[in-house]
Design a protein around this motif. Structure first.
Motif, PDB file in Angstrom:
ATOM      1  N   THR A   1       0.854  -1.193   0.000  1.00  0.00           N
ATOM      2  CA  THR A   1       0.000   0.000   0.000  1.00  0.00           C
ATOM      3  C   THR A   1       0.888   1.240   0.000  1.00  0.00           C
ATOM      4  O   THR A   1       2.035   1.196   0.453  1.00  0.00           O
ATOM      5  N   PRO A   2       0.389   2.357  -0.492  1.00  0.00           N
ATOM      6  CA  PRO A   2      -0.919   2.549  -1.134  1.00  0.00           C
ATOM      7  C   PRO A   2      -0.963   1.899  -2.520  1.00  0.00           C
ATOM      8  O   PRO A   2       0.034   1.358  -2.992  1.00  0.00           O
ATOM      9  N   GLN A   3      -2.109   1.987  -3.170  1.00  0.00           N
ATOM     10  CA  GLN A   3      -2.340   1.289  -4.423  1.00  0.00           C
ATOM     11  C   GLN A   3      -1.391   1.720  -5.536  1.00  0.00           C
ATOM     12  O   GLN A   3      -1.122   0.941  -6.447  1.00  0.00           O
ATOM     13  N   ASP A   4      -0.875   2.945  -5.480  1.00  0.00           N
ATOM     14  CA  ASP A   4       0.013   3.367  -6.554  1.00  0.00           C
ATOM     15  C   ASP A   4       1.379   2.678  -6.476  1.00  0.00           C
ATOM     16  O   ASP A   4       2.216   2.835  -7.361  1.00  0.00           O
ATOM     17  N   LYS A   5       1.590   1.879  -5.429  1.00  0.00           N
ATOM     18  CA  LYS A   5       2.817   1.086  -5.330  1.00  0.00           C
ATOM     19  C   LYS A   5       2.593  -0.362  -5.774  1.00  0.00           C
ATOM     20  O   LYS A   5       3.468  -1.210  -5.603  1.00  0.00           O
ATOM     21  N   LEU A   6       1.436  -0.618  -6.363  1.00  0.00           N
ATOM     22  CA  LEU A   6       1.057  -1.975  -6.741  1.00  0.00           C
ATOM     23  C   LEU A   6       0.765  -2.058  -8.228  1.00  0.00           C
ATOM     24  O   LEU A   6       0.074  -1.205  -8.788  1.00  0.00           O
ATOM     25  N   LEU A   7       1.289  -3.099  -8.883  1.00  0.00           N
ATOM     26  CA  LEU A   7       0.967  -3.410 -10.274  1.00  0.00           C
ATOM     27  C   LEU A   7       0.528  -4.868 -10.330  1.00  0.00           C
ATOM     28  O   LEU A   7       1.235  -5.749  -9.820  1.00  0.00           O
ATOM     29  N   THR A   8      -0.635  -5.130 -10.917  1.00  0.00           N
ATOM     30  CA  THR A   8      -1.160  -6.497 -10.937  1.00  0.00           C
ATOM     31  C   THR A   8      -1.372  -6.994 -12.363  1.00  0.00           C
ATOM     32  O   THR A   8      -1.677  -6.223 -13.277  1.00  0.00           O
ATOM     33  N   SER A   9      -1.192  -8.277 -12.526  1.00  0.00           N
ATOM     34  CA  SER A   9      -1.620  -9.009 -13.716  1.00  0.00           C
ATOM     35  C   SER A   9      -2.062 -10.380 -13.225  1.00  0.00           C
ATOM     36  O   SER A   9      -1.693 -10.797 -12.123  1.00  0.00           O
ATOM     37  N   SER A  10      -2.852 -11.079 -14.007  1.00  0.00           N
ATOM     38  CA  SER A  10      -3.335 -12.382 -13.542  1.00  0.00           C
ATOM     39  C   SER A  10      -2.176 -13.318 -13.239  1.00  0.00           C
ATOM     40  O   SER A  10      -2.160 -14.027 -12.230  1.00  0.00           O
ATOM     41  N   TYR A  11      -1.187 -13.327 -14.131  1.00  0.00           N
ATOM     42  CA  TYR A  11      -0.035 -14.200 -13.973  1.00  0.00           C
ATOM     43  C   TYR A  11       1.236 -13.372 -14.071  1.00  0.00           C
ATOM     44  O   TYR A  11       1.311 -12.402 -14.833  1.00  0.00           O
ATOM     45  N   SER A  12       2.246 -13.780 -13.338  1.00  0.00           N
ATOM     46  CA  SER A  12       3.516 -13.068 -13.363  1.00  0.00           C
ATOM     47  C   SER A  12       4.228 -13.309 -14.694  1.00  0.00           C
ATOM     48  O   SER A  12       3.934 -14.280 -15.407  1.00  0.00           O
ATOM     49  N   PRO A  13       5.193 -12.456 -15.054  1.00  0.00           N
ATOM     50  CA  PRO A  13       5.952 -12.695 -16.277  1.00  0.00           C
ATOM     51  C   PRO A  13       6.750 -13.992 -16.229  1.00  0.00           C
ATOM     52  O   PRO A  13       7.068 -14.561 -17.280  1.00  0.00           O
TER      53      PRO A  13
END
Length: 680
Positions: free
Chosen positions: A338-350
């Motif tokens: 947190t906060p959300q601007d420190k988070l990047l999501t995708s369903s699966y990692s590279p």
């Protein structure tokens, strides 16, 4: 659950009463499932008495003011296959299936699982548990709303919930005036007095042979994807066990049948943090990982249990952004970013996306592993063909035999999962594995299903064959043929690159649907190079990624008639380019599992000309590829068996087919003449 009717229930009560008087347990008519409607209830010997653990868990809930506690069947890495020390669901319920969720309230307990395991659950649960057959968070939430009073709290372990699972529960409970609260210490662990410990003897292993890209090459490959990402992540958190194992080319023994070890990785653009049980790291491994330095290609070893505090410390810095794959990151770690601007999501990692596509070397050696595996399966099928009429072989001996055959193949490291060796009604349980209590003799009058696989240094295998040593019924033969048709239709289909498996999955079901049959499990999953037998994110489900060349997937339609028989045909195939007449960007499947299907179960009249042609081409491939390996190993009898069982089928309308039809008509006419010309 099996239904006996009023008379059957009365007989069952009488037998149970006699059983109690004699001190022996008994079941009527081969009953193997519990019957909680009787007094006393019938509990099979395969069920576990859960009264003590339920009482102790409820005592732990009281001081926390928790009215219900959710127990998922996974671990902190959201693994499908888990270590014995993480089998909390099994400890509480006795249920050993790989998919399930339990909920315990102050007065009730319920288990949810999918259709693969309903019969298994009826055999393993005692009457403390309700079995719920609608397996979704929404169904569990509905049950919770009905059982938990207004304003009260439902507890869960945040390390065992995925982000999506936590969100789904919150959404379903949002307007119900019941709250969902994380509990920092797992309550099952607190009552599990003899819970297995992390074994110090399970050392993290270097690769047995150098067959893959170096870990340094992989790290730089993933870092290049981080740099190219427009959202500019500064770190990548890896939570799935196969992610870290793949990245560093390491293996372990923490998970049965899966060569993984407990681990997390935090990879930044200039640092590598590996979270493991450091007492299991040898000096050789430290040198391999460059653990004594702090450069960008030096792995800093940190305690496995310190992952939360280290992530929290990293996120506290200015200008950082952590990339996570949401499918395998638990809620406990997610909520630290947190906060959300420190988070990047995708369903699966590279890492999972990269691992899904095998390079040329990985493809070649995975094919080679399947050739040796085919030899082992053929040895089993020949042995059973000769042995079963003698009446001595059982489901367990068949499972042991195929694993023994595999153990003699080069580079074998054991089974890739618990062997499914099932005959007659046991085969109707899609994931049944035999035990001393449930083991059945194999007979020529019943169908037999064997789903098995091996771990080899160069690849993981998974293959299913269904056979019959006697005369199959008309339904068995038709169902088998239609399952085979589904397998062939997927295997021979041509499709544009980046087509999703879910968009062609129905080809595996169409022939069954046409006569009102179906199956209740997925149609395929990815496999890896000495990794998990179920390797995500490849497959035919809606949350699998689009197909590209170089991916390996199983293809496994089936059909199961409750308390009677089960059929599954499973092959592993690699996705390869296909040159069409007008376009280049098309793909198809190339089957790498190379074992013939049971000929007596195939009704050729149901097959199209294209399906017969595919089958004949496949059989010729078996002869060409596996034949030399059988010769090399000096297995002449197995080679003769293979040749007999890969004879080509006549095409519809061919001369051999016409001759066969003419011969049949001639024999019928002769029989008719003899019948009417003799006096009996």
């Amino acid at each position: 659950m099996r239904s006996y009717g009023w008379t059957g229930a009365l007989v069952l009560v009488l037998v149970l009463t006699l059983s109690n008087l004699t001190g022996k347990s008994a079941a009527v008519d081969g009953a193997t499932e519990r019957n909680c409607s009787l007094s006393p209830p019938y509990i099979p010997s395969t069920a576990v008495n859960s009264s003590v653990q339920l009482k102790e868990l409820r005592q732990k809930m009281l001081p926390l003011n928790i009215s219900a506690y959710i127990i998922p069947g996974t671990d902190a890495h959201l693994s499908e296959y888990i270590a014995p020390r993480d089998s909390r669901l099994t400890f509480m319920t006795g249920f050993t299936g790989s998919a399930g969720t339990a909920v315990v309230t102050r007065s009730k307990a319920a288990l949810w699982t999918d259709s693969r395991y309903w019969l298994q659950a009826e055999r393993q649960l005692d009457c403390n548990w309700e079995l719920q057959q609608s397996y979704s968070v929404g169904n569990i939430a509905e049950w919770l709303i009905a059982q938990v009073p207004l304003g009260e709290v439902i507890g869960f372990d945040p390390f065992l919930f995925s982000l999506q699972t936590q969100e789904n529960y919150m959404l379903n409970l949002m307007s119900s005036n019941r709250s969902l609260a994380p509990v920092s210490e797992n309550l099952v662990d607190q009552v599990w007095k003899d819970r297995p410990a992390v074994s110090p003897e399970n050392l993290i292993r270097l690769p047995d042979r150098v067959i893959l890209r170096s870990w340094q090459t992989k790290v730089e490959l993933i870092r290049s994807q981080m740099r190219d990402n427009p959202y500019k992540p500064t770190a990548l958190l890896l939570s799935a066990l196969d992610e870290t194992a793949w990245l560093f080319n390491l293996r372990g023994n923490d998970i049965p049948y899966n060569p993984f070890f407990y681990s997390y990785t935090l990879l930044t653009l200039d640092q590598i943090w590996l979270f493991v049980h450091t007492h299991r790291v040898t000096e050789e491994l430290r040198r391999y990982l460059n653990a004594s330095c702090v450069d960008s290609l030096c792995v800093q070893l940190k305690s496995y249990d310190s992952v939360s505090e280290n992530i929290e410390s990293y996120v506290s810095q200015i200008g950082v952004k952590v990339w996570i794959g949401t499918e395998y990151t638990n809620y406990a770690l997610y909520q630290l970013i947190t906060p959300q601007d420190k988070l990047l999501t995708s369903s699966y990692s590279p890492v999972l996306m990269t691992k899904a596509v095998k390079d040329e070397t990985e493809q070649r050696i995975l094919r080679e592993a399947h050739v040796r595996d085919a030899v082992a399966v053929m040895q089993l099928l020949l042995w059973l063909e000769k042995s079963v009429p003698g009446g001595k072989e059982t489901e367990l001996t068949a499972a042991n035999y195929v694993n023994t055959c595999r153990s003699k193949q080069n580079d074998n490291r054991g089974p890739s999962f618990e062997t499914i060796s099932a005959s007659g009604p046991n085969a109707a349980l899609a994931h049944y594995s035999p035990t001393n209590e449930t083991d059945r003799k194999l007979t020529p009058t019943e169908m037999f299903l064997l789903d098995s696989g091996g771990q080899y240094l160069d690849g993981t295998t998974d293959i299913t064959r269904t056979v019959h040593w006697g005369v199959p019924t008309a339904l068995q033969k038709e169902a088998f043929t239609r399952v085979l048709m589904g397998n062939i239709e997927i295997s021979r289909t041509v499709f544009p690159t980046r087509t999703r498996g879910v968009n062609i999955e129905m080809l595996g079901r169409r022939a069954l649907w046409e006569v009102g049959l179906n199956y209740g499990h997925g149609t395929g999953h990815g496999v890896g190079n000495y990794f998990g037998v179920h390797e995500w994110p490849v497959g035919f489900q809606s949350n699998n990624i689009p197909f590209t060349a170089g991916m390996f997937t199983s293809i496994e339609p089936g059909y199961y008639k409750e308390n009677d028989f089960g059929i599954r045909i499973e092959d592993v195939a690699v996705i390869v380019p296909y040159q069409t007449q007008y376009g280049n960007h098309f793909l198809t499947f190339d089957t790498v599992s190379l074992v013939p299907y049971d000929r007596k179960l195939i009704d050729v009249s149901l097959l199209s000309a294209e399906q017969i042609q595919w089958l004949n081409n496949y059989y010729q491939k078996i002869r060409t590829v596996v034949g030399p390996e059988l010769d090399k190993q000096g297995l002449s009898e197995e080679n003769e068996w293979m040749l007999r069982n890969t004879e080509p089928f006549p095409a519809p309308g061919s001369s051999s087919s016409n001759c066969s039809s003419s011969l049949t008509l001639l024999l019928l006419a002769l029989a008719f003449t003899l019948h009417h010309s003799r006096i009996i």
